[in-house]
Design a protein around this motif. Structure first.
Motif, PDB file in Angstrom:
ATOM      1  N   UNK A   1      -2.296  -1.781   5.634  1.00 41.42           N
ATOM      2  CA  UNK A   1      -3.591  -2.382   5.944  1.00 41.42           C
ATOM      3  C   UNK A   1      -3.893  -2.298   7.439  1.00 41.42           C
ATOM      4  N   UNK A   2      -2.849  -2.488   8.254  1.00 44.36           N
ATOM      5  CA  UNK A   2      -3.048  -2.400   9.703  1.00 44.36           C
ATOM      6  C   UNK A   2      -3.365  -0.971  10.138  1.00 44.36           C
ATOM      7  N   UNK A   3      -2.756  -0.002   9.471  1.00 41.40           N
ATOM      8  CA  UNK A   3      -2.971   1.392   9.861  1.00 41.40           C
ATOM      9  C   UNK A   3      -4.185   2.012   9.192  1.00 41.40           C
ATOM     10  N   UNK A   4      -4.742   1.369   8.181  1.00 40.00           N
ATOM     11  CA  UNK A   4      -5.887   1.925   7.473  1.00 40.00           C
ATOM     12  C   UNK A   4      -5.498   2.748   6.273  1.00 40.00           C
ATOM     13  N   UNK A   5      -4.221   3.025   6.084  1.00 34.43           N
ATOM     14  CA  UNK A   5      -3.777   3.842   4.954  1.00 34.43           C
ATOM     15  C   UNK A   5      -4.114   3.185   3.628  1.00 34.43           C
ATOM     16  N   UNK A   6      -4.001   1.857   3.601  1.00 28.09           N
ATOM     17  CA  UNK A   6      -4.267   1.136   2.356  1.00 28.09           C
ATOM     18  C   UNK A   6      -5.699   1.358   1.892  1.00 28.09           C
ATOM     19  N   UNK A   7      -6.643   1.230   2.821  1.00 28.64           N
ATOM     20  CA  UNK A   7      -8.053   1.398   2.453  1.00 28.64           C
ATOM     21  C   UNK A   7      -8.359   2.845   2.091  1.00 28.64           C
ATOM     22  N   UNK A   8      -7.700   3.782   2.757  1.00 26.81           N
ATOM     23  CA  UNK A   8      -7.896   5.191   2.422  1.00 26.81           C
ATOM     24  C   UNK A   8      -7.488   5.455   0.976  1.00 26.81           C
ATOM     25  N   UNK A   9      -6.317   4.916   0.570  1.00 26.48           N
ATOM     26  CA  UNK A   9      -5.853   5.107  -0.793  1.00 26.48           C
ATOM     27  C   UNK A   9      -6.716   4.340  -1.792  1.00 26.48           C
ATOM     28  N   UNK A  10      -7.222   3.188  -1.395  1.00 30.34           N
ATOM     29  CA  UNK A  10      -7.973   2.341  -2.308  1.00 30.34           C
ATOM     30  C   UNK A  10      -9.340   2.919  -2.644  1.00 30.34           C
TER      31      UNK A  10
ATOM     32  N   UNK B   1      17.484 -10.034 -10.576  1.00 33.21           N
ATOM     33  CA  UNK B   1      16.372 -10.822 -10.050  1.00 33.21           C
ATOM     34  C   UNK B   1      16.331 -10.759  -8.530  1.00 33.21           C
ATOM     35  N   UNK B   2      17.503 -10.782  -7.885  1.00 35.65           N
ATOM     36  CA  UNK B   2      17.553 -10.696  -6.423  1.00 35.65           C
ATOM     37  C   UNK B   2      17.044  -9.340  -5.939  1.00 35.65           C
ATOM     38  N   UNK B   3      17.426  -8.272  -6.661  1.00 33.48           N
ATOM     39  CA  UNK B   3      16.956  -6.926  -6.282  1.00 33.48           C
ATOM     40  C   UNK B   3      15.450  -6.833  -6.429  1.00 33.48           C
ATOM     41  N   UNK B   4      14.907  -7.338  -7.537  1.00 32.89           N
ATOM     42  CA  UNK B   4      13.459  -7.294  -7.764  1.00 32.89           C
ATOM     43  C   UNK B   4      12.715  -8.110  -6.713  1.00 32.89           C
ATOM     44  N   UNK B   5      13.281  -9.257  -6.325  1.00 32.45           N
ATOM     45  CA  UNK B   5      12.649 -10.083  -5.300  1.00 32.45           C
ATOM     46  C   UNK B   5      12.612  -9.355  -3.964  1.00 32.45           C
ATOM     47  N   UNK B   6      13.707  -8.687  -3.623  1.00 33.00           N
ATOM     48  CA  UNK B   6      13.768  -7.941  -2.362  1.00 33.00           C
ATOM     49  C   UNK B   6      12.790  -6.771  -2.383  1.00 33.00           C
ATOM     50  N   UNK B   7      12.679  -6.104  -3.537  1.00 33.72           N
ATOM     51  CA  UNK B   7      11.731  -4.999  -3.656  1.00 33.72           C
ATOM     52  C   UNK B   7      10.294  -5.482  -3.507  1.00 33.72           C
ATOM     53  N   UNK B   8      10.002  -6.651  -4.067  1.00 32.92           N
ATOM     54  CA  UNK B   8       8.657  -7.209  -3.950  1.00 32.92           C
ATOM     55  C   UNK B   8       8.333  -7.548  -2.496  1.00 32.92           C
ATOM     56  N   UNK B   9       9.313  -8.098  -1.784  1.00 33.15           N
ATOM     57  CA  UNK B   9       9.113  -8.383  -0.362  1.00 33.15           C
ATOM     58  C   UNK B   9       8.859  -7.094   0.414  1.00 33.15           C
ATOM     59  N   UNK B  10       9.604  -6.050   0.069  1.00 31.59           N
ATOM     60  CA  UNK B  10       9.429  -4.764   0.744  1.00 31.59           C
ATOM     61  C   UNK B  10       8.036  -4.206   0.478  1.00 31.59           C
ATOM     62  N   UNK B  11       7.565  -4.318  -0.756  1.00 30.75           N
ATOM     63  CA  UNK B  11       6.221  -3.828  -1.092  1.00 30.75           C
ATOM     64  C   UNK B  11       5.150  -4.583  -0.307  1.00 30.75           C
ATOM     65  N   UNK B  12       5.322  -5.907  -0.165  1.00 34.38           N
ATOM     66  CA  UNK B  12       4.349  -6.698   0.584  1.00 34.38           C
ATOM     67  C   UNK B  12       4.341  -6.304   2.054  1.00 34.38           C
ATOM     68  N   UNK B  13       5.539  -6.089   2.636  1.00 33.12           N
ATOM     69  CA  UNK B  13       5.607  -5.676   4.044  1.00 33.12           C
ATOM     70  C   UNK B  13       4.981  -4.299   4.227  1.00 33.12           C
ATOM     71  N   UNK B  14       5.260  -3.390   3.289  1.00 33.99           N
ATOM     72  CA  UNK B  14       4.697  -2.047   3.374  1.00 33.99           C
ATOM     73  C   UNK B  14       3.184  -2.089   3.252  1.00 33.99           C
ATOM     74  N   UNK B  15       2.688  -2.920   2.349  1.00 32.43           N
ATOM     75  CA  UNK B  15       1.238  -3.026   2.184  1.00 32.43           C
ATOM     76  C   UNK B  15       0.592  -3.592   3.436  1.00 32.43           C
ATOM     77  N   UNK B  16       1.255  -4.555   4.075  1.00 33.69           N
ATOM     78  CA  UNK B  16       0.723  -5.125   5.308  1.00 33.69           C
ATOM     79  C   UNK B  16       0.626  -4.079   6.404  1.00 33.69           C
ATOM     80  N   UNK B  17       1.641  -3.209   6.516  1.00 33.04           N
ATOM     81  CA  UNK B  17       1.597  -2.146   7.526  1.00 33.04           C
ATOM     82  C   UNK B  17       0.500  -1.138   7.212  1.00 33.04           C
TER      83      UNK B  17
END
Length: 236
Positions: A161-170, A143-159
């Motif tokens: 969105x700032x760079x525009x990569x998220x919208x390009x993929x979407x 559960x701790x590993x999954x929680x850390x992975x989820x936090x990492x995914x959220x941080x990566x998604x935030x970056x």
């Protein structure tokens, strides 16, 4: 009186029907009383045996004491003796088949793992407790590993969105990758508050020009006020 009459008169008459019934009822009552007395003696003996086991359990300072499967009448005696001693009592198993009682100290009752195992018909012992404890630790680590992975995914998604990569993929599968890249570039933050460049929001006037504009606005407002006042006086 002839010989036959004499013989018949000398014979004992058979008991009446009512007397036979009374004898049968008396015998039945005596048999029931005897059975009840035997049952009472047996239950008293059983209770004394339970009292001795529970007293030894308390003296040995053990965690729990499990009894063999038995009928509800005997389990009620166990519960009564345990309640008097201030202990907890749980029953597990199917009634009429394998239902049994386990007593615990008042301070240390059964764990959730033990209750789950016993209620499902399983056997609880030290090896089972160790197995479930190890499994619980592994689940917590996972559960701790999954929680850390989820936090990492959220941080990566935030970056992204700032760079525009998220919208390009979407939106790439909808409008094409080139158009998606252009759209992402247009939504990039540019030293801004939102999506409008901060340069467009800055006041480009000098301080002197700003002060002059303020004075002009004040004079114009004063002239407008005087005009309204003069018009009101003429009407009056």
């Amino acid at each position: 009186m002839d010989l036959l009459g004499s013989i018949l008169n000398s014979m004992q008459k058979p008991p009446s029907t009512s007397e036979a019934q009374r004898n049968a009822m008396r015998q039945q009552r005596e048999a029931m009383e005897k059975k009840q007395k035997e049952m009472k003696n047996m239950l008293n003996k059983f209770r004394k045996n339970i009292e001795e086991k529970i007293a030894k359990f308390i003296k040995d300072n053990k965690f729990s004491l499990e009894f063999e499967p038995m009928e509800q009448m005997y389990r009620s005696i166990i519960r009564d003796v345990a309640d008097v001693a201030g202990l907890q009592v749980y029953s597990f198993g199917q009634e009429g088949v394998d239902r049994y009682s386990v007593i615990y100290t008042k301070e240390m009752g059964p764990s959730e793992d033990e209750l789950a195992v016993r209620r499902s018909g399983g056997i609880w012992d030290e090896s089972k407790a160790a197995e479930l404890a190890k499994q619980r630790i592994e689940n917590q680590k996972l559960a701790a590993i999954e929680s850390e992975e989820e936090k990492h995914r959220k941080r990566k998604r935030g970056r992204e969105e700032l760079s525009g990569t998220f919208y390009k993929q979407k939106y790439a599968h909808l409008i094409g990758e080139d158009a998606a890249i252009q759209a992402a570039q247009k939504t990039n933050l540019n030293k801004s508050y939102g999506e409008v460049p901060s340069e467009n929001k800055k006041d480009q006037r000098s301080i002197e020009q700003t002060m002059a504009d303020i004075r002009a606005k004040k004079l114009k407002k004063a002239e407008n006020d005087n005009t309204v006042e003069d018009t009101h006086s003429s009407v009056t």
